[in-house]
Design a protein around this motif. Structure first.
Motif, mmCIF file in Angstrom:
data_model
loop_
_atom_site.group_PDB
_atom_site.id
_atom_site.type_symbol
_atom_site.label_atom_id
_atom_site.label_comp_id
_atom_site.label_asym_id
_atom_site.label_seq_id
_atom_site.Cartn_x
_atom_site.Cartn_y
_atom_site.Cartn_z
ATOM 1 N N PRO A 197 -0.694 2.029 1.526
ATOM 2 C CA PRO A 197 -0.905 3.405 1.071
ATOM 3 C C PRO A 197 -0.899 4.427 2.194
ATOM 4 O O PRO A 197 -0.818 5.635 1.917
ATOM 5 C CB PRO A 197 -2.278 3.336 0.395
ATOM 6 C CG PRO A 197 -2.974 2.203 1.069
ATOM 7 C CD PRO A 197 -1.899 1.192 1.332
ATOM 8 N N LEU A 203 5.163 2.417 -5.611
ATOM 9 C CA LEU A 203 3.935 2.273 -4.825
ATOM 10 C C LEU A 203 3.402 0.848 -4.826
ATOM 11 O O LEU A 203 2.706 0.441 -3.883
ATOM 12 C CB LEU A 203 2.847 3.202 -5.382
ATOM 13 C CG LEU A 203 3.197 4.681 -5.578
ATOM 14 C CD1 LEU A 203 1.975 5.427 -6.116
ATOM 15 C CD2 LEU A 203 3.674 5.302 -4.275
ATOM 16 N N ILE A 226 -1.371 -1.493 -2.090
ATOM 17 C CA ILE A 226 -1.705 -0.877 -3.378
ATOM 18 C C ILE A 226 -1.546 -1.941 -4.457
ATOM 19 O O ILE A 226 -0.531 -2.637 -4.516
ATOM 20 C CB ILE A 226 -0.776 0.312 -3.660
ATOM 21 C CG1 ILE A 226 -0.979 1.409 -2.605
ATOM 22 C CG2 ILE A 226 -1.006 0.863 -5.065
ATOM 23 C CD1 ILE A 226 0.080 2.488 -2.637
ATOM 24 N N LEU A 285 -2.923 9.214 -2.651
ATOM 25 C CA LEU A 285 -2.515 8.583 -1.395
ATOM 26 C C LEU A 285 -3.127 9.295 -0.197
ATOM 27 O O LEU A 285 -3.623 8.648 0.751
ATOM 28 C CB LEU A 285 -0.991 8.589 -1.279
ATOM 29 C CG LEU A 285 -0.236 7.615 -2.189
ATOM 30 C CD1 LEU A 285 1.248 7.951 -2.218
ATOM 31 C CD2 LEU A 285 -0.450 6.167 -1.718
ATOM 32 N N VAL A 310 2.191 7.684 3.459
ATOM 33 C CA VAL A 310 2.132 8.656 2.364
ATOM 34 C C VAL A 310 3.459 9.360 2.121
ATOM 35 O O VAL A 310 3.979 9.361 1.001
ATOM 36 C CB VAL A 310 1.024 9.695 2.624
ATOM 37 C CG1 VAL A 310 0.992 10.719 1.491
ATOM 38 C CG2 VAL A 310 -0.326 9.016 2.746
ATOM 39 N N LYS A 342 -5.740 7.807 2.568
ATOM 40 C CA LYS A 342 -5.446 7.844 3.999
ATOM 41 C C LYS A 342 -6.599 8.473 4.776
ATOM 42 O O LYS A 342 -6.998 7.977 5.839
ATOM 43 C CB LYS A 342 -4.151 8.624 4.243
ATOM 44 C CG LYS A 342 -3.626 8.548 5.685
ATOM 45 C CD LYS A 342 -2.298 9.280 5.808
ATOM 46 C CE LYS A 342 -1.759 9.214 7.237
ATOM 47 N NZ LYS A 342 -1.229 7.869 7.566
#
Length: 383
Positions: free
Chosen positions: A67, A62, A3, A101, A70, A105
Motif C-alpha cells: 500500500p 490493489l 493489501i 492508501l 500510493v 502510508k
C-alpha cells in the motif's frame, strides 16, 4: 506488507439545515457518507471518505500490492478501468481508495498526513459555504453569523436563479462577515446553470452593486472557450473544475486561460488534488478544493502545495460515528497530530444506528433542471 481486502462502512451526516444548489436540495439536511476501509496483512487499516462506487471493479489493481506505492497504485486503478473510462462516480471510488492508501502510508510512517506530504504549517485557510439555496434570509444570516464567530472572513452563496435575491443575500453574507474585516470576500456559485451571455449579464449586474471575488461554475464544465470569454468580460475571477474527473480534463481549460481559480472536488482524492495543483501552478493559477466535508483529508494536501488559495468549509461537525482530527478556528482548519489522515471510526455505534440518508433523491441536489441555461429571465420559473 500487502493489501488483503476492503470493506465499506456507511453512516450519515446531519447538516442541521437543508443543503443544495441551483439544481435542487435535500430538505432533510441528512445525507449518506461512505467510509472505505482498506485492509492489510499487517493489521493496519487505511480509511478513505467519499464514494463507494465501482470499488469491486477497482480493487484488483490493489489486491496483494504494497500500500505504500500510493501514486503507482492510483495509476493502476486508472489503467484498470481505462476501456470504459474513469469519469463520474467511478472516479469517486478511485478517490476513496486513494485517500485510504495515503492514510495507510502516513500511519505506517507515524506522521500526520499533512506532515508526510511535506507541509510545515497545519493551518488551512478557508471560506464559509452554506450550500444555502434553500435557506430563508434569517437562516442564511444565522449560518454566517456562526461561521463569523469562528473567524471566517469569506463566504460563498449558492444562487444563479434570481438576481434580486442573490444581491440581497450576498449583502446578508457580507454584513455577517464584516465583524471580522472591513472588506469580506464573497463568491457566487451558479452550478453550471447559465449560458455565456446569461453569465455576462448576471455577473455584470452584480458588479454594478458590489465586488464579487469569484463566480463559480457559471457554464458547463467543459466549456473552455466560454469560461475564457467570460473571464475577459467581468472583474470577478472565474472558478471551476470541481466536477472534472482526471487531470486530462483540466488541460483544455488551463491551456485556454479559461480558469482563474482551479477547483477540485475533495471526493476525487488526494493524488488528483496534488496533480491538478501542480498543473495549475505551472500556469500561475491558484487552486481551491471544494467539499472538504466529503473528504476532509484533502485539507492535508492543501497545506503541502505552493498555490493553495482557500478551501471550502461547509460544516464544522462530522458524520455520525466518525471523529476527525481537526478544529475550525481563525477562519480556517487546524489539522491535528494523529498519524494518518485523522479519521477514526466507531463501527459499533454506526452498526447500531438505524438512521439512513442519501444524496440521490429525485428533487436533487444533483439533478440538472431541464431548462438550465435556456431561461429568458433570471427570476425563478418552472423547469
Amino acid at each position: 506488507m500487502k493489501i488483503t481486502g476492503y470493506r465499506v462502512v456507511r453512516t450519515f451526516l446531519d447538516w442541521e439545515r437543508p443543503v443544495g444548489d441551483a439544481n435542487g436540495f435535500v430538505a432533510s439536511g441528512v445525507t449518506d457518507v461512505a467510509i472505505v476501509v482498506l485492509e492489510t496483512d499487517a493489521g493496519v487499516e487505511g480509511l478513505g471518505m467519499g464514494s463507494d462506487h465501482d470499488l469491486a471493479r477497482l480493487f484488483p489493481a490493489l489486491d496483494g500490492q504494497d500500500p505504500r506505492a500510493v501514486t503507482s497504485l492510483y495509476d493502476a486503478m486508472l489503467a484498470t478501468v481505462f476501456k470504459s473510462g474513469h469519469g463520474g462516480a467511478t472516479f469517486g471510488g478511485i478517490g476513496a481508495f486513494d485517500t485510504a492508501l495515503w492514510d495507510l502510508k502516513a500511519k505506517l510512517a507515524g506522521e500526520p498526513l499533512w506532515r508526510l506530504l511535506g507541509a510545515r504549517d497545519r493551518y488551512v485557510p478557508g471560506y464559509a459555504s452554506g450550500l444555502d439555496i434553500a435557506l430563508d434570509d434569517a437562516s442564511l444570516r444565522a449560518f454566517y453569523d456562526r461561521m463569523a464567530e469562528r473567524g471566517f472572513t469569506s463566504g460563498k452563496l449558492k444562487g444563479g436563479r434570481s438576481l434580486s435575491a442573490d444581491l440581497r443575500r450576498l449583502e446578508i453574507i457580507t454584513d455577517a462577515l464584516r465583524v471580522n474585516t472591513d472588506c469580506p470576500a464573497v463568491m457566487l456559485d451558479a452550478n453550471e446553470s447559465w449560458n455565456l451571455k446569461q453569465a455576462v449579464r448576471y455577473v455584470s449586474a452584480i458588479e454594478d452593486r458590489m465586488d464579487l471575488t469569484w463566480i463559480e461554475e457559471p457554464l458547463r464544465r467543459w466549456d473552455a472557450d466560454g469560461h475564457r470569454r467570460l473571464s475577459h468580460h467581468v472583474r470577478a475571477a472565474v472558478a471551476t473544475g470541481e466536477n472534472l474527473t482526471g487531470l486530462e480534463q483540466f488541460r483544455p481549460l488551463l491551456d485556454a486561460g479559461a480558469v482563474d481559480v482551479a477547483q477540485t472536488g475533495a471526493v476525487w482524492g488526494i493524488t488528483h488534488f496534488m496533480r491538478v495543483a501542480m498543473a495549475a501552478h505551472s500556469r500561475d493559477v491558484p487552486i481551491s478544493p471544494v467539499g472538504l466535508t466529503s473528504n476532509h483529508a484533502v485539507a492535508a494536501a492543501a497545506t503541502a502545495v505552493p498555490n493553495h488559495l482557500i478551501a471550502e468549509v461547509q460544516h464544522v461537525g462530522s458524520p455520525f460515528g466518525v471523529t476527525l482530527d481537526q478544529e475550525f478556528q481563525d477562519g480556517g482548519i487546524v489539522l491535528g497530530d494523529e498519524p494518518g489522515a485523522g479519521i477514526v471510526l466507531d463501527e459499533d455505534a454506526i452498526t447500531h444506528e438505524r438512521s439512513s440518508a442519501t444524496w440521490l433523491i429525485p428533487e436533487g441536489p444533483h439533478v440538472r433542471p431541464t431548462r438550465a441555461g435556456l431561461r429568458m429571465i433570471t427570476e425563478p420559473g418552472p423547469d
